[in-house]
Design an enzyme around this catalytic site. Structure first.
Site, PDB file in Angstrom:
ATOM      1  N   HIS A 192      18.048  -9.198   7.669  1.00  0.00           N
ATOM      2  CA  HIS A 192      19.298  -9.564   8.329  1.00  0.00           C
ATOM      3  C   HIS A 192      20.092 -10.490   7.402  1.00  0.00           C
ATOM      4  O   HIS A 192      19.591 -10.932   6.369  1.00  0.00           O
ATOM      5  CB  HIS A 192      19.006 -10.283   9.650  1.00  0.00           C
ATOM      6  N   GLY A 238       5.131 -11.211  13.686  1.00  0.00           N
ATOM      7  CA  GLY A 238       6.560 -11.186  13.387  1.00  0.00           C
ATOM      8  C   GLY A 238       7.208 -12.553  13.617  1.00  0.00           C
ATOM      9  O   GLY A 238       6.569 -13.479  14.138  1.00  0.00           O
ATOM     10  N   TYR A 251      18.542   1.912  17.132  1.00  0.00           N
ATOM     11  CA  TYR A 251      17.786   0.736  17.590  1.00  0.00           C
ATOM     12  C   TYR A 251      18.277   0.320  18.979  1.00  0.00           C
ATOM     13  O   TYR A 251      17.490   0.011  19.875  1.00  0.00           O
ATOM     14  CB  TYR A 251      18.001  -0.391  16.581  1.00  0.00           C
ATOM     15  N   ASP A 298      30.369  -3.477   7.569  1.00  0.00           N
ATOM     16  CA  ASP A 298      30.615  -4.722   8.310  1.00  0.00           C
ATOM     17  C   ASP A 298      29.837  -4.740   9.627  1.00  0.00           C
ATOM     18  O   ASP A 298      29.468  -5.789  10.131  1.00  0.00           O
ATOM     19  CB  ASP A 298      32.103  -4.832   8.671  1.00  0.00           C
ATOM     20  N   LEU A 353      11.599  -7.901  25.001  1.00  0.00           N
ATOM     21  CA  LEU A 353      12.662  -8.482  24.176  1.00  0.00           C
ATOM     22  C   LEU A 353      13.537  -7.396  23.568  1.00  0.00           C
ATOM     23  O   LEU A 353      13.029  -6.495  22.896  1.00  0.00           O
ATOM     24  CB  LEU A 353      12.025  -9.270  23.038  1.00  0.00           C
ATOM     25  N   LEU A 398      18.786 -13.604  15.384  1.00  0.00           N
ATOM     26  CA  LEU A 398      17.820 -14.699  15.253  1.00  0.00           C
ATOM     27  C   LEU A 398      17.536 -14.994  13.783  1.00  0.00           C
ATOM     28  O   LEU A 398      17.672 -14.141  12.923  1.00  0.00           O
ATOM     29  CB  LEU A 398      16.508 -14.311  15.954  1.00  0.00           C
ATOM     30  N   LYS A 451      16.252  -0.016  22.533  1.00  0.00           N
ATOM     31  CA  LYS A 451      16.185  -1.279  23.281  1.00  0.00           C
ATOM     32  C   LYS A 451      16.751  -1.114  24.698  1.00  0.00           C
ATOM     33  O   LYS A 451      16.256  -1.740  25.642  1.00  0.00           O
ATOM     34  CB  LYS A 451      16.922  -2.389  22.509  1.00  0.00           C
ATOM     35  N   TRP A 481      27.865  -8.814   1.425  1.00  0.00           N
ATOM     36  CA  TRP A 481      28.212  -7.464   1.876  1.00  0.00           C
ATOM     37  C   TRP A 481      29.408  -7.503   2.819  1.00  0.00           C
ATOM     38  O   TRP A 481      29.532  -8.407   3.658  1.00  0.00           O
ATOM     39  CB  TRP A 481      27.049  -6.837   2.646  1.00  0.00           C
ATOM     40  N   GLY A 530       7.435 -13.124  17.562  1.00  0.00           N
ATOM     41  CA  GLY A 530       6.104 -13.211  18.162  1.00  0.00           C
ATOM     42  C   GLY A 530       5.383 -14.475  17.741  1.00  0.00           C
ATOM     43  O   GLY A 530       4.759 -15.161  18.574  1.00  0.00           O
ATOM     44  N   LYS A 562      19.837 -15.199  -1.592  1.00  0.00           N
ATOM     45  CA  LYS A 562      20.849 -14.986  -2.634  1.00  0.00           C
ATOM     46  C   LYS A 562      21.394 -16.311  -3.161  1.00  0.00           C
ATOM     47  O   LYS A 562      21.575 -16.482  -4.367  1.00  0.00           O
ATOM     48  CB  LYS A 562      22.009 -14.155  -2.081  1.00  0.00           C
ATOM     49  N   SER A 608      17.914  -6.858  22.192  1.00  0.00           N
ATOM     50  CA  SER A 608      18.803  -7.341  21.141  1.00  0.00           C
ATOM     51  C   SER A 608      20.247  -7.254  21.616  1.00  0.00           C
ATOM     52  O   SER A 608      20.589  -6.388  22.435  1.00  0.00           O
ATOM     53  CB  SER A 608      18.634  -6.448  19.919  1.00  0.00           C
ATOM     54  N   SER A 609      21.110  -8.098  21.059  1.00  0.00           N
ATOM     55  CA  SER A 609      22.511  -8.095  21.477  1.00  0.00           C
ATOM     56  C   SER A 609      23.239  -6.831  21.028  1.00  0.00           C
ATOM     57  O   SER A 609      24.357  -6.567  21.475  1.00  0.00           O
ATOM     58  CB  SER A 609      23.238  -9.331  20.939  1.00  0.00           C
ATOM     59  N   CYS A 610      22.608  -6.016  20.167  1.00  0.00           N
ATOM     60  CA  CYS A 610      23.287  -4.791  19.725  1.00  0.00           C
ATOM     61  C   CYS A 610      23.249  -3.686  20.784  1.00  0.00           C
ATOM     62  O   CYS A 610      23.788  -2.606  20.563  1.00  0.00           O
ATOM     63  CB  CYS A 610      22.728  -4.295  18.404  1.00  0.00           C
TER      64      CYS A 610
HETATM   65  O1  GFB Z   1      22.394  -9.383  10.101  1.00  0.00           O
HETATM   66  P1  GFB Z   1      22.963  -8.062   9.742  1.00  0.00           P
HETATM   67  O2  GFB Z   1      22.218  -7.267   8.725  1.00  0.00           O
HETATM   68  O3  GFB Z   1      23.111  -7.130  10.991  1.00  0.00           O
HETATM   69  O4  GFB Z   1      24.452  -8.241   9.159  1.00  0.00           O
HETATM   70  P2  GFB Z   1      24.075  -7.007  12.273  1.00  0.00           P
HETATM   71  C1  GFB Z   1      25.426  -9.028   9.762  1.00  0.00           C
HETATM   72  C2  GFB Z   1      26.719  -9.024   8.962  1.00  0.00           C
HETATM   73  O5  GFB Z   1      26.486  -9.722   7.727  1.00  0.00           O
HETATM   74  C3  GFB Z   1      27.316  -7.670   8.565  1.00  0.00           C
HETATM   75  C4  GFB Z   1      27.068  -9.011   6.649  1.00  0.00           C
HETATM   76  O6  GFB Z   1      28.712  -7.740   8.724  1.00  0.00           O
HETATM   77  C5  GFB Z   1      26.969  -7.548   7.088  1.00  0.00           C
HETATM   78  O7  GFB Z   1      27.857  -6.733   6.362  1.00  0.00           O
HETATM   79  N1  GFB Z   1      26.367  -9.342   5.399  1.00  0.00           N
HETATM   80  C6  GFB Z   1      26.915  -9.994   4.339  1.00  0.00           C
HETATM   81  C7  GFB Z   1      25.069  -9.082   5.109  1.00  0.00           C
HETATM   82  N2  GFB Z   1      26.023 -10.098   3.345  1.00  0.00           N
HETATM   83  C8  GFB Z   1      24.867  -9.545   3.796  1.00  0.00           C
HETATM   84  C9  GFB Z   1      23.584  -9.364   3.199  1.00  0.00           C
HETATM   85  O8  GFB Z   1      23.322  -9.731   2.053  1.00  0.00           O
HETATM   86  N3  GFB Z   1      22.628  -8.772   3.993  1.00  0.00           N
HETATM   87  C10 GFB Z   1      22.881  -8.353   5.265  1.00  0.00           C
HETATM   88  N4  GFB Z   1      21.885  -7.792   5.975  1.00  0.00           N
HETATM   89  N5  GFB Z   1      24.113  -8.482   5.825  1.00  0.00           N
HETATM   90  C11 GFB Z   1      21.889  -6.097  13.245  1.00  0.00           C
HETATM   91  C12 GFB Z   1      21.488  -4.760  13.792  1.00  0.00           C
HETATM   92  O9  GFB Z   1      23.240  -5.990  13.110  1.00  0.00           O
HETATM   93  O10 GFB Z   1      21.635  -7.169  14.106  1.00  0.00           O
HETATM   94  C13 GFB Z   1      20.193  -4.775  14.432  1.00  0.00           C
HETATM   95  O11 GFB Z   1      21.589  -3.798  12.753  1.00  0.00           O
HETATM   96  C14 GFB Z   1      19.951  -5.991  15.296  1.00  0.00           C
HETATM   97  O12 GFB Z   1      20.069  -3.616  15.199  1.00  0.00           O
HETATM   98  C15 GFB Z   1      20.373  -7.265  14.631  1.00  0.00           C
HETATM   99  O13 GFB Z   1      20.636  -5.851  16.513  1.00  0.00           O
HETATM  100  C16 GFB Z   1      20.282  -8.476  15.533  1.00  0.00           C
HETATM  101  O14 GFB Z   1      24.240  -8.307  12.999  1.00  0.00           O
HETATM  102  O15 GFB Z   1      25.346  -6.348  11.911  1.00  0.00           O
END
Ligand code: GFB
Length: 316
Positions: free
Chosen positions: A183, A18, A140, A273, A109, A170, A144, A206, A21, A191, A111-113
């Site tokens: 993420h 990963g 999740y 969001d 390890l 990260l 954690k 998004w 890792g 994109k 996560s901040s969530c």
């Molecule tokens: O990184 P992300 O998927 O997760 O999304 P979280 C962060 C923010 O980016 C959200 C926005 O507000 C999304 O709506 N965003 C904008 C997008 N465009 C995009 C896109 O194209 N893709 C994605 N993925 N997001 C995660 C947790 O939360 O963070 C996990 O779900 C974990 O559990 C991780 O803790 C570190 O930061 O919201």
């Protein structure tokens, strides 16, 4: 502060393929230790008997648990059972087997969530379990939190030197660039790149773009994990962050600037969001003598370079 030397030790990095890792494996090359890893074919980390037999046979002295089912906001929301079950099984199996085999040092390890959705910012470690979680990733987060509690319970009941690190969002080489499960950082890189190559006028992001996130390069995270394994031996988990956050819209602008996409942004408001903000306090890890090194723009640039190496250009 109890110092632990990794030199000459047999160190198991669980989840070595990963993003985190593999960064820990790269970082451990500086420590003079023997790194051992398991292939997915050999051992299913969700299978207690297989994990236990492997640990018993291979007897690592130190363990980094970077193995986890991870994903972005949509994947977390879409596969709650996988995110809860897989992560509970992986961490419980590794921690129990490590205890039985007399592992000297283990770093889990998280996560901040794990923190409440509306935690006071910057989020201090003591905020854990003081409020409700963000619904999109509570599965999740619960897994954690259980991992932190397992490490603490084995320390309390059995005196194991098991510690936990909570990294922020990260990014870096080895990230998942699949648009549905990734993420935000890898999603934006992909994109923006594809929009530039196709000559698009617009790129979709998004949500509202207003949430703030704290980003840390995975090499900094790996460095922090190794540092903590060497210098930290406490009951409580430790935040690992960059200390700075940015709105998703500003991050999008920065990524597009680095990549050279000059079009407009369109918001897909059917996508969530998530948490409005999750900037962690870095006071504790700084007091332990660690600070991040990779500036955000430089990290995006180098991550984009690794993306380009791995991805054939998109036909215009
Ligand atoms: O990184 P992300 O998927 O997760 O999304 P979280 C962060 C923010 O980016 C959200 C926005 O507000 C999304 O709506 N965003 C904008 C997008 N465009 C995009 C896109 O194209 N893709 C994605 N993925 N997001 C995660 C947790 O939360 O963070 C996990 O779900 C974990 O559990 C991780 O803790 C570190 O930061 O919201």
């Amino acid at each position: 502060m109890a110092a632990y030397s990794l030199a000459g030790k047999k160190v198991w990095v669980a989840g070595h393929r990963g993003m985190v890792g593999s960064a820990i494996v790269r970082r451990l090359a500086q420590e003079g230790c023997e790194v051992v890893t398991i292939s997915r074919v050999e051992v299913d980390l969700k299978n207690q008997a297989e994990v236990s037999a492997w640990v018993e046979k291979n007897r690592p002295q130190a363990v980094f648990i970077a193995a986890a089912k991870v994903g972005g906001i949509l994947a977390n929301d879409a596969y709650p059972a996988d995110f809860l079950y897989d992560n509970l099984m992986i961490e419980a199996n590794i921690i129990e087997a490590s205890f039985r085999a007399g592992v000297e040092k283990l770093l889990f390890l998280g996560s901040s969530c794990i923190y409440p959705k509306f935690a006071e910012q910057p989020i201090v470690e003591e905020s854990l379990l003081t409020g409700l979680l963000e619904p999109t990733n509570e599965w999740y987060a619960i897994a954690k939190i259980a991992g932190i509690k397992l490490a603490q319970a084995y320390r309390k009941q059995h005196g194991c030197d098991f510690i936990s690190a909570m990294p922020t969002n990260l990014y870096g080489p080895g990230d998942n660039f699949d648009l549905l499960s990734s993420h935000v950082m890898p999603a934006l890189i992909r994109k923006a790149h594809e929009a530039k190559v196709r000559g698009d006028k617009e790129m979709v992001i998004w949500g509202t773009g207003t949430p703030r996130r704290e980003f840390l390069h995975v090499d900094d995270c790996a460095d922090a994990c190794v540092h903590l394994a060497k210098v930290y031996s406490g009951f409580d988990h430790v935040n690992v962050g960059s200390g700075e956050d940015i709105t998703i819209l500003d991050l999008t602008r920065l990524v597009c600037e680095v990549i050279g996409f000059e079009g407009e942004f369109v918001h897909d408001l059917t996508k969530p969001d998530g948490t409005p903000r999750k900037l962690m306090s870095g006071d504790k890890i700084r007091s332990l003598g660690w600070a991040p090194r990779v500036p955000l723009e430089e990290g995006i640039r180098s991550t984009y370079a690794t993306f380009l190496q791995l991805n054939a250009p998109v036909a215009p």
